[in-house]
Design a protein around this motif. Sequence first.
Motif, PDB file in Angstrom:
ATOM      1  N   UNK A  20       0.837  -1.210   0.000  1.00 32.51           N
ATOM      2  CA  UNK A  20       0.000   0.000   0.000  1.00 32.51           C
ATOM      3  C   UNK A  20       0.866   1.253   0.000  1.00 32.51           C
ATOM      4  N   UNK A  21       1.948   1.217   0.800  1.00 29.89           N
ATOM      5  CA  UNK A  21       2.862   2.364   0.829  1.00 29.89           C
ATOM      6  C   UNK A  21       3.438   2.617  -0.567  1.00 29.89           C
ATOM      7  N   UNK A 150      -8.641  -5.478   0.835  1.00 33.20           N
ATOM      8  CA  UNK A 150      -9.769  -4.608   0.490  1.00 33.20           C
ATOM      9  C   UNK A 150      -9.304  -3.422  -0.370  1.00 33.20           C
ATOM     10  N   UNK A 151      -8.239  -2.747   0.082  1.00 31.17           N
ATOM     11  CA  UNK A 151      -7.789  -1.558  -0.646  1.00 31.17           C
ATOM     12  C   UNK A 151      -7.201  -1.907  -2.003  1.00 31.17           C
ATOM     13  N   UNK A 152      -6.438  -3.002  -2.070  1.00 27.67           N
ATOM     14  CA  UNK A 152      -5.868  -3.399  -3.358  1.00 27.67           C
ATOM     15  C   UNK A 152      -6.985  -3.758  -4.335  1.00 27.67           C
ATOM     16  N   UNK A 153      -8.032  -4.421  -3.813  1.00 26.16           N
ATOM     17  CA  UNK A 153      -9.176  -4.764  -4.653  1.00 26.16           C
ATOM     18  C   UNK A 153      -9.888  -3.519  -5.160  1.00 26.16           C
ATOM     19  N   UNK A 154     -10.134  -2.585  -4.235  1.00 28.84           N
ATOM     20  CA  UNK A 154     -10.794  -1.328  -4.614  1.00 28.84           C
ATOM     21  C   UNK A 154      -9.966  -0.575  -5.646  1.00 28.84           C
ATOM     22  N   UNK A 155      -8.656  -0.561  -5.400  1.00 35.96           N
ATOM     23  CA  UNK A 155      -7.748   0.157  -6.280  1.00 35.96           C
ATOM     24  C   UNK A 155      -7.753  -0.472  -7.677  1.00 35.96           C
ATOM     25  N   UNK A 156      -7.708  -1.798  -7.723  1.00 38.93           N
ATOM     26  CA  UNK A 156      -7.725  -2.491  -9.014  1.00 38.93           C
ATOM     27  C   UNK A 156      -9.027  -2.180  -9.752  1.00 38.93           C
ATOM     28  N   UNK A 157     -10.138  -2.173  -9.011  1.00 39.31           N
ATOM     29  CA  UNK A 157     -11.424  -1.858  -9.624  1.00 39.31           C
ATOM     30  C   UNK A 157     -11.400  -0.439 -10.192  1.00 39.31           C
ATOM     31  N   UNK A 158     -10.906   0.484  -9.386  1.00 45.74           N
ATOM     32  CA  UNK A 158     -10.837   1.890  -9.817  1.00 45.74           C
ATOM     33  C   UNK A 158     -10.031   2.027 -11.107  1.00 45.74           C
ATOM     34  N   UNK A 159      -8.874   1.383 -11.146  1.00 48.08           N
ATOM     35  CA  UNK A 159      -7.972   1.570 -12.284  1.00 48.08           C
ATOM     36  C   UNK A 159      -8.439   0.815 -13.532  1.00 48.08           C
ATOM     37  N   UNK A 232      12.451  -1.916  -6.685  1.00 49.60           N
ATOM     38  CA  UNK A 232      12.526  -3.350  -6.979  1.00 49.60           C
ATOM     39  C   UNK A 232      11.472  -3.729  -8.006  1.00 49.60           C
ATOM     40  N   UNK A 233      10.244  -3.260  -7.778  1.00 45.98           N
ATOM     41  CA  UNK A 233       9.127  -3.692  -8.612  1.00 45.98           C
ATOM     42  C   UNK A 233       9.134  -3.045  -9.984  1.00 45.98           C
ATOM     43  N   UNK A 234       9.734  -1.880 -10.106  1.00 41.57           N
ATOM     44  CA  UNK A 234       9.690  -1.137 -11.369  1.00 41.57           C
ATOM     45  C   UNK A 234       8.901   0.133 -11.156  1.00 41.57           C
ATOM     46  N   UNK A 235       9.557   1.271 -11.283  1.00 41.78           N
ATOM     47  CA  UNK A 235       8.926   2.565 -10.959  1.00 41.78           C
ATOM     48  C   UNK A 235       7.745   2.886 -11.864  1.00 41.78           C
ATOM     49  N   UNK A 236       7.606   2.194 -12.971  1.00 40.87           N
ATOM     50  CA  UNK A 236       6.556   2.579 -13.912  1.00 40.87           C
ATOM     51  C   UNK A 236       5.340   1.671 -13.860  1.00 40.87           C
ATOM     52  N   UNK A 237       5.350   0.746 -12.925  1.00 40.31           N
ATOM     53  CA  UNK A 237       4.282  -0.237 -12.954  1.00 40.31           C
ATOM     54  C   UNK A 237       3.575  -0.305 -11.609  1.00 40.31           C
ATOM     55  N   UNK A 238       2.243  -0.212 -11.636  1.00 41.20           N
ATOM     56  CA  UNK A 238       1.479  -0.305 -10.396  1.00 41.20           C
ATOM     57  C   UNK A 238       1.573  -1.717  -9.820  1.00 41.20           C
ATOM     58  N   UNK A 239       1.465  -2.717 -10.696  1.00 40.30           N
ATOM     59  CA  UNK A 239       1.604  -4.098 -10.224  1.00 40.30           C
ATOM     60  C   UNK A 239       2.991  -4.321  -9.649  1.00 40.30           C
ATOM     61  N   UNK A 240       3.976  -3.684 -10.283  1.00 40.48           N
ATOM     62  CA  UNK A 240       5.354  -3.801  -9.821  1.00 40.48           C
ATOM     63  C   UNK A 240       5.504  -3.306  -8.390  1.00 40.48           C
ATOM     64  N   UNK A 241       4.823  -2.208  -8.075  1.00 35.19           N
ATOM     65  CA  UNK A 241       4.914  -1.654  -6.725  1.00 35.19           C
ATOM     66  C   UNK A 241       4.381  -2.645  -5.703  1.00 35.19           C
ATOM     67  N   UNK A 242       3.258  -3.283  -6.041  1.00 38.72           N
ATOM     68  CA  UNK A 242       2.661  -4.259  -5.130  1.00 38.72           C
ATOM     69  C   UNK A 242       3.588  -5.463  -4.982  1.00 38.72           C
ATOM     70  N   UNK A 243       4.075  -5.956  -6.114  1.00 39.57           N
ATOM     71  CA  UNK A 243       5.008  -7.077  -6.099  1.00 39.57           C
ATOM     72  C   UNK A 243       6.253  -6.733  -5.277  1.00 39.57           C
ATOM     73  N   UNK A 244       6.793  -5.533  -5.520  1.00 39.36           N
ATOM     74  CA  UNK A 244       7.979  -5.087  -4.796  1.00 39.36           C
ATOM     75  C   UNK A 244       7.729  -5.026  -3.296  1.00 39.36           C
ATOM     76  N   UNK A 245       6.548  -4.559  -2.916  1.00 34.41           N
ATOM     77  CA  UNK A 245       6.196  -4.476  -1.504  1.00 34.41           C
ATOM     78  C   UNK A 245       6.205  -5.842  -0.845  1.00 34.41           C
ATOM     79  N   UNK A 246       5.572  -6.816  -1.493  1.00 35.56           N
ATOM     80  CA  UNK A 246       5.509  -8.169  -0.906  1.00 35.56           C
ATOM     81  C   UNK A 246       6.890  -8.829  -0.912  1.00 35.56           C
ATOM     82  N   UNK A 247       7.659  -8.586  -1.964  1.00 32.55           N
ATOM     83  CA  UNK A 247       8.993  -9.184  -2.038  1.00 32.55           C
ATOM     84  C   UNK A 247       9.892  -8.628  -0.937  1.00 32.55           C
ATOM     85  N   UNK A 248       9.806  -7.317  -0.740  1.00 28.95           N
ATOM     86  CA  UNK A 248      10.608  -6.689   0.304  1.00 28.95           C
ATOM     87  C   UNK A 248      10.205  -7.237   1.678  1.00 28.95           C
ATOM     88  N   UNK A 249       8.902  -7.418   1.876  1.00 26.63           N
ATOM     89  CA  UNK A 249       8.420  -7.976   3.139  1.00 26.63           C
ATOM     90  C   UNK A 249       8.920  -9.407   3.317  1.00 26.63           C
TER      91      UNK A 249
END
Lengths: 296, 235
Positions: A20-21, A150-159, A232-249
């Motif tokens: 989310x961050x 919930x937020x990732x789902x809402x966000x995906x729906x929005x986008x 890590x995920x790729x600065x240009x990709x929304x999915x990348x940010x999520x992937x990067x977040x989970x990978x870092x965790x």
Amino acid sequence: MDFAVQFIINVLSLGGAYALMALGLVLVYGILKLVNFAYGELIMVAGYTLHLVGGSPLPWLVMAAVAVVMAMVAGLATDYVAFRPVRAKSVTAVLITSFAFSTLLQNAALLFISPRPRSVPLPEIFSQSVMIAGTPTPMRDIITIAAAVLLLGLFAFLMQKTVLGIAMRAAATNFTMARMLGVPANLIISSAFAISGLLAGVVGILWIGRIGTVAPAIGLEPLLIAFIACVIGGMRSLQGAVLGGFLLAFIDTTLNYTLSQDLLKFRDAFTFSLVILILLWRPDGLMKGPATGQRT
Amino acid sequence: MIDVKDLHVRYGAVHAVRGVSLSVADGELVTLLGANGAGKSSSILAIAGAIKASGGSVMLDGRDMTSANPEAMLRAGVATVPETRDVFPDLTVDQNLTLGAYARRRDRKSVAEDRARMFDMFPRLAERREQAGGTLSGGEQQMLVIARALMSRPRILLLDEPSLGLAPAIVDQIFQMIADLKAQKLTILLVEQNARKALQVADRAYVLRLGEVAGSGTAREIAASTDLDALYLGG
């Protein structure tokens, strides 16, 4: 088995917060090609709002909602104060104004509230645990996972499904073309800042919920985490940010479990070494966005 | 409808457009010819508000739109298909069309009708509705960006090099479609390097050379008086 369950829950809850961050940061970056260095302060604003309304008789959920709204307002203020006046001029100017706005907010907290950590009200449930597959699990981890889903789902729906979301994705790819189709630049940028503030607000409450206090420099670590996850995920990709977040965790949690007590204080050094390795392998991050990378 | 006077565009030290004046009347198809670097695309982008003109004026039905931003130009009825096409590669064909109708998105019913009309007009796009724009062929992308521009129900369409890089059969299709749009009374400003084809569909033409208008007249006059092959070479 117990260990596996515990590990998975840790990765998912930490990863949810990180994702989310990162999403809040990359959303603005995607459209403006500029990093909002005042992003961490949105989390700080959410924390102090919660602290300030803490004495009121309002139900906690209302207080939390007020905190999230204030983070959104702070996000919009970042746009109006730090970005809009100098956006068209130069990257350096925006870099400096966003740092300045960040410092301004931190100093306001130092001056008007306190340099020392302040407690925030948290509902009982944040300190309770439940048994999951025989493992005592803190409720706040479950809440974090639920909020992230919930937020990732809402966000995906929005986008994916709303015109605003589609317009934001278009603007991130080619802002000039989007504008030539009638998509107003200011509305899109302000929406990105507001959504960024919403994500920061929610994640701020969850983040502060781990420690129970808010201090002026609270935003620094989330900003750094978000930034690294995006890289890590790729600065240009929304999915990348999520992937990067989970990978870092995943990396952080694995190190928490495996490093000995003496080495644990150097955990970040191990994390960053791994990040460097990932970047040597994939210099643009794991996911390539469609963006042209052009600034407008 | 559109009246451009003494337009100048500068990119740093490069003076790309040097005092271009042109006009397009209601229902007219005007073509802008010239070699690479003659200032055709720069003129189009300056009219569309995507780049700033360093001098001159752009009037739309008598209203001064010189410093209007691209979104304001679109709302005023000027839709632009740039030379670079600029399909949004990660959005589906459907979503690309949705964006085309952004300015009138609240009018759901007529947007839905127009979408159906576009799919009638371009059956290839209908087959690829849910496909990402980036996966389409060059010709399909060109059709998509034209359909996307039409979704705004423009009063004037600025069409920059629609035949660029396409196979001859597709080029014929595109020009047929331009002729159809003209028959439907759409006002069009068409930039082309393929001067022969452009002059076949156009009412009037302007020839640009090194950023200046080197000639203008009816399509027939220009076809008769200009060495069309030299246009490609910048002669």
